[in-house]
Design an enzyme around this catalytic site. Structure first.
Site, PDB file in Angstrom:
ATOM      1  N   ALA A  74      33.060  33.457  41.509  1.00 20.11           N
ATOM      2  CA  ALA A  74      31.678  33.909  41.441  1.00 20.11           C
ATOM      3  C   ALA A  74      31.690  35.216  40.654  1.00 20.11           C
ATOM      4  CB  ALA A  74      31.140  34.133  42.842  1.00 20.11           C
ATOM      5  N   GLY A 101      35.062  31.164  43.795  1.00 24.60           N
ATOM      6  CA  GLY A 101      34.011  30.168  43.576  1.00 24.60           C
ATOM      7  C   GLY A 101      34.445  29.068  42.605  1.00 24.60           C
ATOM      8  N   GLU A 117      36.275  26.638  44.663  1.00 23.84           N
ATOM      9  CA  GLU A 117      35.274  25.993  45.528  1.00 23.84           C
ATOM     10  C   GLU A 117      34.417  24.998  44.745  1.00 23.84           C
ATOM     11  OE1 GLU A 117      34.201  30.060  46.713  1.00 23.84           O
ATOM     12  OE2 GLU A 117      34.207  29.328  48.766  1.00 23.84           O
ATOM     13  N   GLU A 162      39.146  36.124  47.536  1.00 25.24           N
ATOM     14  CA  GLU A 162      38.035  36.953  48.018  1.00 25.24           C
ATOM     15  C   GLU A 162      38.501  38.061  48.959  1.00 25.24           C
ATOM     16  OE1 GLU A 162      38.041  33.633  47.862  1.00 25.24           O
ATOM     17  OE2 GLU A 162      36.099  32.897  47.127  1.00 25.24           O
TER      18      GLU A 162
HETATM   19  C1  HXC Z   1      33.077  38.694  36.836  1.00 30.00           C
HETATM   20  C2  HXC Z   1      35.067  38.371  35.753  1.00 30.00           C
HETATM   21  C3  HXC Z   1      35.561  37.595  36.825  1.00 30.00           C
HETATM   22  C4  HXC Z   1      34.707  37.384  37.942  1.00 30.00           C
HETATM   23  C5  HXC Z   1      37.092  37.703  35.318  1.00 30.00           C
HETATM   24  N1  HXC Z   1      36.049  38.407  34.847  1.00 30.00           N
HETATM   25  N2  HXC Z   1      36.823  37.212  36.528  1.00 30.00           N
HETATM   26  N3  HXC Z   1      33.840  38.898  35.763  1.00 30.00           N
HETATM   27  N4  HXC Z   1      33.477  37.968  37.897  1.00 30.00           N
HETATM   28  N5  HXC Z   1      35.056  36.646  38.982  1.00 30.00           N
HETATM   29  C6  HXC Z   1      35.952  39.120  33.560  1.00 30.00           C
HETATM   30  C7  HXC Z   1      36.764  40.393  33.568  1.00 30.00           C
HETATM   31  O1  HXC Z   1      36.050  41.449  34.154  1.00 30.00           O
HETATM   32  C8  HXC Z   1      36.968  40.623  32.082  1.00 30.00           C
HETATM   33  O2  HXC Z   1      35.790  41.173  31.515  1.00 30.00           O
HETATM   34  C9  HXC Z   1      37.104  39.206  31.549  1.00 30.00           C
HETATM   35  O3  HXC Z   1      36.532  38.348  32.519  1.00 30.00           O
HETATM   36  C10 HXC Z   1      38.549  38.786  31.343  1.00 30.00           C
HETATM   37  O4  HXC Z   1      39.251  39.002  32.555  1.00 30.00           O
HETATM   38  P1  HXC Z   1      40.632  39.807  32.646  1.00 30.00           P
HETATM   39  O5  HXC Z   1      40.783  40.268  34.036  1.00 30.00           O
HETATM   40  O6  HXC Z   1      40.698  40.843  31.579  1.00 30.00           O
HETATM   41  O7  HXC Z   1      41.681  38.663  32.292  1.00 30.00           O
HETATM   42  P2  HXC Z   1      43.202  38.536  32.778  1.00 30.00           P
HETATM   43  O8  HXC Z   1      43.868  39.894  32.722  1.00 30.00           O
HETATM   44  O9  HXC Z   1      43.783  37.425  32.002  1.00 30.00           O
HETATM   45  O10 HXC Z   1      43.133  38.146  34.322  1.00 30.00           O
HETATM   46  C11 HXC Z   1      42.570  36.893  34.731  1.00 30.00           C
HETATM   47  C12 HXC Z   1      42.265  36.909  36.268  1.00 30.00           C
HETATM   48  C13 HXC Z   1      41.400  38.114  36.607  1.00 30.00           C
HETATM   49  C14 HXC Z   1      43.599  36.952  37.047  1.00 30.00           C
HETATM   50  C15 HXC Z   1      41.564  35.573  36.580  1.00 30.00           C
HETATM   51  O11 HXC Z   1      40.272  38.149  35.703  1.00 30.00           O
HETATM   52  C16 HXC Z   1      40.850  38.111  38.012  1.00 30.00           C
HETATM   53  O12 HXC Z   1      41.573  38.417  38.955  1.00 30.00           O
HETATM   54  N6  HXC Z   1      39.542  37.815  38.169  1.00 30.00           N
HETATM   55  C17 HXC Z   1      38.870  37.864  39.438  1.00 30.00           C
HETATM   56  C18 HXC Z   1      39.266  36.684  40.299  1.00 30.00           C
HETATM   57  C19 HXC Z   1      38.545  36.723  41.637  1.00 30.00           C
HETATM   58  O13 HXC Z   1      38.721  37.643  42.432  1.00 30.00           O
HETATM   59  N7  HXC Z   1      37.727  35.703  41.925  1.00 30.00           N
HETATM   60  C20 HXC Z   1      36.977  35.610  43.139  1.00 30.00           C
HETATM   61  C21 HXC Z   1      35.617  36.164  42.935  1.00 30.00           C
HETATM   62  S1  HXC Z   1      34.651  36.139  44.450  1.00 30.00           S
HETATM   63  P3  HXC Z   1      35.797  42.535  30.684  1.00 30.00           P
HETATM   64  O14 HXC Z   1      34.344  42.762  30.388  1.00 30.00           O
HETATM   65  O15 HXC Z   1      36.431  43.553  31.531  1.00 30.00           O
HETATM   66  O16 HXC Z   1      36.623  42.195  29.467  1.00 30.00           O
HETATM   67  C22 HXC Z   1      34.232  34.550  44.646  1.00 30.00           C
HETATM   68  C23 HXC Z   1      33.602  34.080  45.910  1.00 30.00           C
HETATM   69  C24 HXC Z   1      32.557  34.951  46.331  1.00 30.00           C
HETATM   70  O17 HXC Z   1      34.419  33.724  43.839  1.00 30.00           O
HETATM   71  C25 HXC Z   1      32.396  34.885  47.802  1.00 30.00           C
HETATM   72  C26 HXC Z   1      32.120  36.262  48.328  1.00 30.00           C
HETATM   73  C27 HXC Z   1      30.656  36.523  48.556  1.00 30.00           C
END
Ligand code: HXC
Length: 257
Positions: free
Chosen positions: A65, A108, A111, A131
């Site tokens: 998400a 997400g 999911e 998360e």
């Molecule tokens: C918003 C995101 C994002 C996310 C990545 N990006 N994941 N933006 N929401 N979930 C964006 C980054 O900010 C970045 O933007 C660009 O995408 C590229 O990501 P990087 O991190 O630079 O890439 P990399 O180093 O290759 O790492 C990949 C990754 C990492 C390991 C997947 O991006 C990551 O850990 N993402 C978050 C994963 C996460 O925690 N997902 C769960 C979300 S919560 P910029 O602008 O900086 O270049 C969820 C459920 C919600 O899904 C339920 C709770 C209410």
């Protein structure tokens, strides 16, 4: 219809939806949700379509998400918007949906893949529910669906540590049905969807409904449901055609009725 965050195409009788926010690794914001649901509903209504594939990019199916969209929201914002509830519409699609997952399917994203009917993974796929590392928990079904897919021990491990599962572990654990080379994942999923789309659509939909029932009810009730639907299938022209074709040693031509 023009979409901002997804690409939509048809390949014969298969509808293909590709998540397309490459700069955010396909993070799922509200627009993505509305567009994916709209595209799936359009394929559901289109008589020419027999099965659907949902995919992302080679690097990310979806990295979760959209954290930036959620970050500043309050409890009341989330509650009043019933945040994420819009995805429920996806589970009401009756045609089969295959997730073709390459790269990250996190939060997400994992999911969303689990909301599809089955998952074909590229050998570079990584699944996770990170998360907890953000101070929250899965909010689109992860704590429930992942537990049903892989059992309590692995689901707890994933949800409590936030670690990722690679494609081999995901296949071993029953999260994905097949692993294929990453470059072929969309093609393989489309091939599986084409196979399904060449079968009897009502029979396919009834199979989907029956397997899904297994997740909602007791074994006795599920078996009763299966038997009733199985009996009902003998009212289909496609049952007569499928069995006649077998007896006559010829390919069946299903008419979806
Ligand atoms: C918003 C995101 C994002 C996310 C990545 N990006 N994941 N933006 N929401 N979930 C964006 C980054 O900010 C970045 O933007 C660009 O995408 C590229 O990501 P990087 O991190 O630079 O890439 P990399 O180093 O290759 O790492 C990949 C990754 C990492 C390991 C997947 O991006 C990551 O850990 N993402 C978050 C994963 C996460 O925690 N997902 C769960 C979300 S919560 P910029 O602008 O900086 O270049 C969820 C459920 C919600 O899904 C339920 C709770 C209410």
């Amino acid at each position: 219809m023009a979409y901002e965050t997804i690409l939509v195409e048809t390949r014969g009788k298969v509808g293909l939806v590709t998540l397309n926010r490459p700069k955010a690794l396909n993070a799922l914001n509200s627009v993505v949700m509305e567009e994916v649901v709209a595209a799936l509903q359009a394929f559901e209504a289109d008589e020419a379509i027999g099965a659907i594939v949902l995919t992302g990019s080679e690097k990310a199916f979806a990295a979760g998400a959209d954290i930036k969209e959620m970050q500043e929201k309050s409890y009341i914002d989330m509650y009043m918007a019933d945040f994420f509830a819009g995805w429920d519409a996806m589970t009401r699609i009756r045609k089969p949906i295959i997730a073709a997952v390459s790269g990250y399917a996190l939060g997400g994203g994992c999911e969303l893949a689990m909301m599809c009917d089955f998952i074909i993974a590229g050998d570079n796929a990584k699944f996770g529910q990170p998360e907890i590392t953000l101070g929250v928990m899965p909010g689109m079904g992860g704590s429930q669906r992942l537990t049903r897919f892989v059992g309590k021990s692995k689901a707890m491990d994933m949800c409590l540590t936030g670690r990722m599962m690679d494609a081999a572990e995901a296949e071993r654990s029953g999260l994905v049905s097949r692993v294929v080379p990453a470059a072929d994942v969309v093609e393989e999923a489309v091939k599986a969807a084409e196979k399904i789309a060449g079968l009897s659509l009502p029979a396919v939909m009834m199979n989907k409904e029956a397997v899904n029932r297994a997740y909602e009810t007791t074994l006795t009730e599920g078996l009763r449901f299966e038997r009733r639907v199985f009996h009902a299938m003998f009212a289909l022209d496609d049952q007569k055609e499928g069995m006649a074709a077998f007896s006559e040693k010829r390919p069946a031509t299903f008419r979806n009725r």
